[in-house]
Design a protein around this motif. Structure first.
Motif, PDB file in Angstrom:
ATOM      1  N   CYS A  86       0.829  -1.206   0.000  1.00 53.29           N
ATOM      2  CA  CYS A  86       0.000   0.000   0.000  1.00 53.29           C
ATOM      3  C   CYS A  86       0.862   1.253   0.000  1.00 53.29           C
ATOM      4  CB  CYS A  86      -0.940   0.012   1.212  1.00 53.29           C
ATOM      5  SG  CYS A  86      -2.324  -1.112   1.073  1.00 53.29           S
ATOM      6  N   PHE A  87       1.927   1.240   0.793  1.00 52.94           N
ATOM      7  CA  PHE A  87       2.814   2.401   0.845  1.00 52.94           C
ATOM      8  C   PHE A  87       3.412   2.692  -0.528  1.00 52.94           C
ATOM      9  CE2 PHE A  87       7.197   3.795   0.873  1.00 52.94           C
ATOM     10  CZ  PHE A  87       7.008   5.109   1.267  1.00 52.94           C
ATOM     11  N   PHE A  88       4.014   1.685  -1.155  1.00 50.98           N
ATOM     12  CA  PHE A  88       4.662   1.916  -2.448  1.00 50.98           C
ATOM     13  C   PHE A  88       3.640   2.267  -3.528  1.00 50.98           C
ATOM     14  CE2 PHE A  88       8.221  -0.226  -0.384  1.00 50.98           C
ATOM     15  CZ  PHE A  88       9.217   0.707  -0.676  1.00 50.98           C
ATOM     16  N   LEU A  89       2.456   1.677  -3.464  1.00 49.51           N
ATOM     17  CA  LEU A  89       1.396   2.049  -4.393  1.00 49.51           C
ATOM     18  C   LEU A  89       1.002   3.506  -4.176  1.00 49.51           C
ATOM     19  CD1 LEU A  89      -0.393   1.032  -6.646  1.00 49.51           C
ATOM     20  CD2 LEU A  89      -1.986   0.188  -4.937  1.00 49.51           C
ATOM     21  N   GLY A  90       0.967   3.935  -2.923  1.00 46.89           N
ATOM     22  CA  GLY A  90       0.665   5.331  -2.601  1.00 46.89           C
ATOM     23  C   GLY A  90       1.669   6.298  -3.204  1.00 46.89           C
ATOM     24  N   LEU A  91       2.947   5.909  -3.219  1.00 45.43           N
ATOM     25  CA  LEU A  91       3.957   6.767  -3.855  1.00 45.43           C
ATOM     26  C   LEU A  91       3.651   6.970  -5.335  1.00 45.43           C
ATOM     27  CD1 LEU A  91       7.394   5.615  -2.379  1.00 45.43           C
ATOM     28  CD2 LEU A  91       6.172   7.751  -1.940  1.00 45.43           C
ATOM     29  N   LEU A 123       7.215  14.388 -12.200  1.00 44.96           N
ATOM     30  CA  LEU A 123       8.343  15.131 -11.659  1.00 44.96           C
ATOM     31  C   LEU A 123       9.459  14.192 -11.234  1.00 44.96           C
ATOM     32  CD1 LEU A 123       6.302  17.611  -9.433  1.00 44.96           C
ATOM     33  CD2 LEU A 123       7.250  18.026 -11.704  1.00 44.96           C
ATOM     34  N   GLU A 124      10.664  14.558 -11.546  1.00 50.51           N
ATOM     35  CA  GLU A 124      11.815  13.729 -11.172  1.00 50.51           C
ATOM     36  C   GLU A 124      11.987  13.648  -9.664  1.00 50.51           C
ATOM     37  OE1 GLU A 124      13.592  11.605 -13.000  1.00 50.51           O
ATOM     38  OE2 GLU A 124      12.140  12.170 -14.523  1.00 50.51           O
ATOM     39  N   ILE A 125      11.550  14.670  -8.946  1.00 51.19           N
ATOM     40  CA  ILE A 125      11.652  14.613  -7.486  1.00 51.19           C
ATOM     41  C   ILE A 125      10.820  13.448  -6.948  1.00 51.19           C
ATOM     42  CG2 ILE A 125       9.767  16.229  -7.007  1.00 51.19           C
ATOM     43  CD1 ILE A 125      12.994  16.036  -4.980  1.00 51.19           C
ATOM     44  N   MET A 126       9.688  13.173  -7.600  1.00 51.64           N
ATOM     45  CA  MET A 126       8.868  12.044  -7.168  1.00 51.64           C
ATOM     46  C   MET A 126       9.533  10.724  -7.535  1.00 51.64           C
ATOM     47  SD  MET A 126       6.515  12.966  -5.293  1.00 51.64           S
ATOM     48  CE  MET A 126       5.789  11.360  -5.141  1.00 51.64           C
ATOM     49  N   SER A 127      10.262  10.702  -8.643  1.00 56.55           N
ATOM     50  CA  SER A 127      10.996   9.487  -8.991  1.00 56.55           C
ATOM     51  C   SER A 127      12.046   9.191  -7.930  1.00 56.55           C
ATOM     52  CB  SER A 127      11.653   9.634 -10.364  1.00 56.55           C
ATOM     53  OG  SER A 127      10.660   9.665 -11.356  1.00 56.55           O
ATOM     54  N   ALA A 128      12.604  10.258  -7.354  1.00 60.27           N
ATOM     55  CA  ALA A 128      13.570  10.064  -6.275  1.00 60.27           C
ATOM     56  C   ALA A 128      12.900   9.386  -5.088  1.00 60.27           C
ATOM     57  CB  ALA A 128      14.183  11.395  -5.858  1.00 60.27           C
ATOM     58  N   GLY A 160      13.136   5.401  -3.051  1.00 59.73           N
ATOM     59  CA  GLY A 160      12.604   4.752  -1.854  1.00 59.73           C
ATOM     60  C   GLY A 160      12.744   3.246  -1.916  1.00 59.73           C
ATOM     61  N   ILE A 161      12.557   2.698  -3.101  1.00 64.32           N
ATOM     62  CA  ILE A 161      12.726   1.253  -3.278  1.00 64.32           C
ATOM     63  C   ILE A 161      14.173   0.864  -3.012  1.00 64.32           C
ATOM     64  CG2 ILE A 161      12.698  -0.603  -4.991  1.00 64.32           C
ATOM     65  CD1 ILE A 161      10.211   0.841  -6.207  1.00 64.32           C
ATOM     66  N   GLU A 162      15.108   1.651  -3.545  1.00 63.50           N
ATOM     67  CA  GLU A 162      16.536   1.368  -3.314  1.00 63.50           C
ATOM     68  C   GLU A 162      16.897   1.565  -1.848  1.00 63.50           C
ATOM     69  OE1 GLU A 162      18.829   0.010  -5.412  1.00 63.50           O
ATOM     70  OE2 GLU A 162      17.066  -0.240  -6.669  1.00 63.50           O
ATOM     71  N   THR A 163      16.377   2.625  -1.240  1.00 63.11           N
ATOM     72  CA  THR A 163      16.658   2.909   0.170  1.00 63.11           C
ATOM     73  C   THR A 163      16.157   1.788   1.067  1.00 63.11           C
ATOM     74  OG1 THR A 163      16.521   5.278  -0.255  1.00 63.11           O
ATOM     75  CG2 THR A 163      16.273   4.584   2.016  1.00 63.11           C
ATOM     76  N   SER A 164      15.017   1.213   0.732  1.00 61.99           N
ATOM     77  CA  SER A 164      14.422   0.183   1.582  1.00 61.99           C
ATOM     78  C   SER A 164      15.182  -1.130   1.547  1.00 61.99           C
ATOM     79  CB  SER A 164      12.965  -0.052   1.179  1.00 61.99           C
ATOM     80  OG  SER A 164      12.891  -0.658  -0.091  1.00 61.99           O
ATOM     81  N   LYS A 165      16.170  -1.247   0.676  1.00 61.59           N
ATOM     82  CA  LYS A 165      16.952  -2.474   0.607  1.00 61.59           C
ATOM     83  C   LYS A 165      17.982  -2.568   1.731  1.00 61.59           C
ATOM     84  CE  LYS A 165      16.476  -3.025  -4.376  1.00 61.59           C
ATOM     85  NZ  LYS A 165      17.182  -3.048  -5.663  1.00 61.59           N
ATOM     86  N   TYR A 166      18.164  -1.482   2.461  1.00 59.70           N
ATOM     87  CA  TYR A 166      19.158  -1.444   3.532  1.00 59.70           C
ATOM     88  C   TYR A 166      18.469  -1.147   4.856  1.00 59.70           C
ATOM     89  CZ  TYR A 166      22.208  -1.121  -0.484  1.00 59.70           C
ATOM     90  OH  TYR A 166      22.830  -1.372  -1.667  1.00 59.70           O
ATOM     91  N   PRO A 167      19.076  -1.567   5.966  1.00 62.17           N
ATOM     92  CA  PRO A 167      18.471  -1.277   7.276  1.00 62.17           C
ATOM     93  C   PRO A 167      18.389   0.223   7.520  1.00 62.17           C
ATOM     94  CG  PRO A 167      20.311  -2.818   7.486  1.00 62.17           C
ATOM     95  CD  PRO A 167      20.305  -2.338   6.083  1.00 62.17           C
ATOM     96  N   GLY A 199      10.188   3.809   5.840  1.00 59.20           N
ATOM     97  CA  GLY A 199      10.844   3.023   6.887  1.00 59.20           C
ATOM     98  C   GLY A 199       9.842   2.251   7.723  1.00 59.20           C
ATOM     99  N   SER A 200       8.689   2.858   7.949  1.00 60.38           N
ATOM    100  CA  SER A 200       7.647   2.189   8.726  1.00 60.38           C
ATOM    101  C   SER A 200       7.121   0.961   8.008  1.00 60.38           C
ATOM    102  CB  SER A 200       6.503   3.164   9.001  1.00 60.38           C
ATOM    103  OG  SER A 200       6.974   4.279   9.698  1.00 60.38           O
ATOM    104  N   ALA A 201       7.090   1.041   6.690  1.00 67.93           N
ATOM    105  CA  ALA A 201       6.544  -0.069   5.900  1.00 67.93           C
ATOM    106  C   ALA A 201       7.568  -1.158   5.636  1.00 67.93           C
ATOM    107  CB  ALA A 201       6.005   0.462   4.576  1.00 67.93           C
ATOM    108  N   THR A 202       8.861  -0.826   5.697  1.00 66.47           N
ATOM    109  CA  THR A 202       9.864  -1.799   5.271  1.00 66.47           C
ATOM    110  C   THR A 202      10.868  -2.212   6.339  1.00 66.47           C
ATOM    111  OG1 THR A 202      11.345  -0.065   4.475  1.00 66.47           O
ATOM    112  CG2 THR A 202       9.780  -0.974   2.893  1.00 66.47           C
ATOM    113  N   TYR A 203      11.007  -1.452   7.396  1.00 71.70           N
ATOM    114  CA  TYR A 203      12.101  -1.719   8.329  1.00 71.70           C
ATOM    115  C   TYR A 203      11.694  -2.435   9.609  1.00 71.70           C
ATOM    116  CZ  TYR A 203      15.719  -0.968  11.800  1.00 71.70           C
ATOM    117  OH  TYR A 203      16.641  -1.159  12.782  1.00 71.70           O
TER     118      TYR A 203
END
Length: 183
Positions: free
Chosen positions: A74-79, A94-99, A104-111, A130-134
């Motif tokens: 749901c979180f990633f779909l919301g993005l 907007l490229e800022i949203m791609s960031a 966010g997908i890349e960031t969530s791969k790490y603790p 972080g709430s959805a992935t960590y």
């Protein structure tokens, strides 16, 4: 991803004529064989992890794990809903949203604990990635390096669902402000 083209070409008007939700129609349009394959790949990895981790599974932990997967989706779909919503005003993604989406997908791969405090707060409180992935430590019964309570860890996944509901409300505002190309 294609919302900018739909708005510029006036093709979004066709979606408004159908008796289904525009978000549901766009999700169905974006559901490709490649994405289904990615889902099954991740499901296999999750199943392998569940079988090989030394976790004392209870009914509550199984429900929490399933709820975390749902709320994370749901979180990633919301993005992506936010990304599409912005095109009502900008007619371009907007490229800022791609960031935020792909970053966010890349960031969530790490603790989350490896990032600086301001970054953790932003991706926990503002954009709840972080709430959805960590916060899986409740399932693993380990101490969180960030010092969060067990109660917080059990209830934090709901932020992904709340985020999605808020993005759907934002989407409705965008649809109300949509102006057709007139073609």
């Amino acid at each position: 991803d294609d919302m900018g083209n739909l708005v510029k070409q006036g093709a979004f008007d066709r979606l408004l004529l159908h008796p289904r939700s525009t978000v549901l129609q766009l999700i169905g349009k974006a559901l490709t064989l490649r994405r289904i394959g990615r889902f099954f790949q991740r499901a296999i990895v999750l199943a392998w992890a569940v079988m090989n981790l030394d976790i004392d599974w209870t009914v509550l932990k199984v429900l929490l794990a399933a709820f975390k997967v749902l709320c994370g989706a749901c979180f990633f779909l919301g993005l992506f809903v936010i990304l599409g919503t912005l095109t009502f005003w900008t007619t371009e993604t907007l490229e800022i949203m791609s960031a935020l989406t792909f970053g966010g997908i890349e960031t969530s791969k790490y603790p989350l604990s490896i990032y600086r405090a301001w970054f953790r707060k932003f991706f926990t409180m503002v954009v709840p990635m972080g709430s959805a992935t960590y916060f899986h430590v409740a399932i693993l019964e380990r101490t969180d390096p960030l010092g969060t309570s067990v109660t917080f860890q059990w209830f934090v996944p709901i932020s992904g669902l709340i985020f999605f509901i808020l993005t759907l409300q934002l989407w409705q505002i965008g649809v109300q402000h949509y102006r057709s190309t007139g073609s």
